[in-house]
Design an enzyme around this catalytic site. Structure first.
Site, PDB file in Angstrom:
ATOM      1  N   SER A 363     -10.214 -25.780   1.564  1.00  0.00           N
ATOM      2  CA  SER A 363     -10.515 -24.380   1.868  1.00  0.00           C
ATOM      3  C   SER A 363     -10.718 -23.674   0.539  1.00  0.00           C
ATOM      4  CB  SER A 363      -9.359 -23.731   2.636  1.00  0.00           C
ATOM      5  OG  SER A 363      -9.559 -22.343   2.704  1.00  0.00           O
ATOM      6  N   ARG A 364     -11.909 -23.116   0.338  1.00  0.00           N
ATOM      7  CA  ARG A 364     -12.195 -22.485  -0.961  1.00  0.00           C
ATOM      8  C   ARG A 364     -11.550 -21.110  -1.073  1.00  0.00           C
ATOM      9  NH1 ARG A 364     -17.764 -24.778  -0.117  1.00  0.00           N
ATOM     10  NH2 ARG A 364     -17.565 -26.873  -0.946  1.00  0.00           N
TER      11      ARG A 364
END
Length: 508
Positions: A363-364
């Site tokens: 998850s950025r």
């Protein structure tokens, strides 16, 4: 004489039904028709994405604007079309009717109800194609969207306004993860829009029944273009779903949109483009297929308070072939989204549910989309799991392991087991936190692996029954206070003493 009167009556009927409007209309003539594509001449001032009246209540969409002709894609059956027939410009750009009454309904991409509950009152029309909100209208993603799935909320957190891709082979539980997320929004004040593209009608019927049974249709809109619908309708479905989401976004609400799935959407667009004789590129997809998905997914955003403060969170789904994430459409969508949840068939076949490959999933947005209490327990868990995966591979080559390594393997095995979860049993964030806390602090080290699931469900209920103020504190403070940890320690020790049958027998 009787014949004459009947002839006159026919003329009178025709005159009565003849449109007597004096408003100017843009009229074109059908040059050719086949495979759902109509070539029309004479529509000189038509706009791109304008709806075209094909007669008998059927509509078409002007997609190809050539010098002499216009390529129109029929949105319905349109079997009545003949060469030389007049068609009319409507002056209306492609749009979908919207209303707050859409919640709980099943509609097609043109807003026609499919659930047999009759019409809904239309409050307005939202354009399906729209420029995404600019940089200055947005704010950073910092509020979590809880999925209820421990593995995601702890290690691959999703924030409101994020675009998180769910990717994997056929039958690895992609739709299950998305539907589980919808079920978990029952008390989160989030409106869900589930867009089904090219799915079987039997699956859609089951999905609708499940959401009805679990009370999730009270806050969900289903936009459906099934496998039996035209490629044009499948192409429009995600844009219609986003337009409906934007109707609620304008009211400052948080919306979750699921596109199930964009692989079929790309295939529908490829079919439409090839029928319109547009030049094809890699894997026969048109050159602008990346632009198609990027302008769709960029509409997911979190607006700042001056612009209403709502958000659209997008969960696009992509189906891979033989775990090949390097194919054209998967790489396109990976590069557009803010991270991906990668579901692996080998893990699925090994009984891991959800079958998330933690190494390849990311998850950025990261921990900025988590409450502090989850950060406190998730940090140690990531480390335990990473060390366990390394040691697990290493231990296969060695029979004689030292006690410290054995202990680490045992801890990692229990942490991995605790992440196993049924997709339709989402957990509240406070329940996830107490379970992960107990696993990472070693309170499961003495429990047999086969009894971990029983231990978990029993422990969650035990905390509710005996120390519900622990949950209340986590929800209120959003972090684990020292006194909360002390109370939790007493509760878990007392609970373990209640079930000696689950303990590992100590060696003499």
């Amino acid at each position: 004489m009787a014949k004459k009167s009947s002839f006159l009556t026919d003329i009178e009927k025709k005159l009565k039904n003849f449109p007597s409007t004096t408003e100017p209309r843009l009229v074109g003539e059908v040059e050719s028709f086949g495979d759902g594509v109509v070539t029309v001449s004479g529509l000189d001032s038509i706009m791109a994405n304008e709806l075209v009246d094909l007669g008998r209540g059927e509509l078409g969409l002007a997609l190809n604007l050539n010098e002499e002709t216009v390529g129109v894609v029929a949105l319905g059956d349109a079997a009545h079309i003949t060469v030389g027939q007049p068609v009319y410009g409507t002056g209306r750009l492609l749009s979908v009717p919207v209303s707050n009454e859409l919640i709980g309904r099943v509609v097609d991409p043109l807003g026609t109800p499919l659930d047999g509950k009759g019409e809904f009152s239309i409050e307005g029309y939202e354009e399906m194609e729209k420029i995404a909100p600019g940089v200055m209208a947005r704010q950073s993603v910092s509020e979590p969207l809880q999925t209820g799935i421990k593995a995601i909320d702890a290690m691959i957190p999703i924030g409101r306004g994020q675009r998180e891709l769910i990717i994997g082979d056929r039958g690895t539980g992609k739709s299950a993860v998305a539907l589980g997320t919808i079920l978990n929004q029952h008390d989160q004040d989030v409106i869900c829009v589930y867009v089904a593209i090219g799915q079987k009608r039997s699956f859609l019927s089951q999905t609708h029944s499940l959401l009805e049974e679990r009370g999730a249709m009270k806050y969900t809109v289903m936009v459906v273009a099934s496998a039996s619908d035209t490629a044009a309708k499948q192409y429009l479905a995600p844009m219609a779903g986003t337009a409906i989401a934007e109707h609620f976004l304008k009211q400052g609400k948080d919306v979750l949109v699921i596109y199930d799935d964009l692989s079929k959407h790309a295939q529908a667009y490829r079919e439409v483009s090839l029928l319109l004789r547009r030049p094809s590129g890699r894997e026969a997809y048109p050159g602008d297929v990346f632009y198609l998905h990027s302008r769709l997914l960029e509409r997911a955003c979190r607006l700042n308070p001056e612009h209403g403060g709502g958000s659209i969170t997008a969960l696009p789904i992509i189906e891979t072939q033989a775990n090949d994430v390097s194919a054209y459409i998967p790489t396109n969508v990976i590069s557009i989204t803010d991270g991906q949840i990668y579901l692996e068939s080998d893990l699925f076949n090994a009984g891991v549910r959800p079958a998330i490959n933690v190494g390849l999933s990311v998850s950025r947005v990261g921990s900025s989309a988590q409450i502090k209490a989850m950060k406190q327990v998730a940090g140690p868990m990531k480390l335990e799991l990473a060390q366990y995966r390394d040691l697990e591979a290493f231990s296969q080559f060695s029979s004689d392991l030292d006690p410290a390594t054995k202990k680490q393997l045992a801890r990692g095995e229990r942490v991995a087991k605790i992440l196993n979860q049924g997709w339709d049993t989402p957990l509240a964030v406070q329940e996830q936190i107490v379970v992960i806390w107990a696993a990472t602090r070693g309170y499961l080290d003495g429990i047999q692996v086969d009894h971990i699931r029983e231990w978990e469900s029993g422990f969650i209920q035990h905390v509710h029954d005996t120390a519900d103020d622990i949950y209340t504190s986590i929800v209120k403070e959003k972090k684990l206070l020292d006194e909360t940890e002390t109370a939790l320690k007493k509760v878990v020790e007392a609970y373990n003493e209640l079930h000696p049958e689950w303990h590992i027998a100590k060696e003499e």
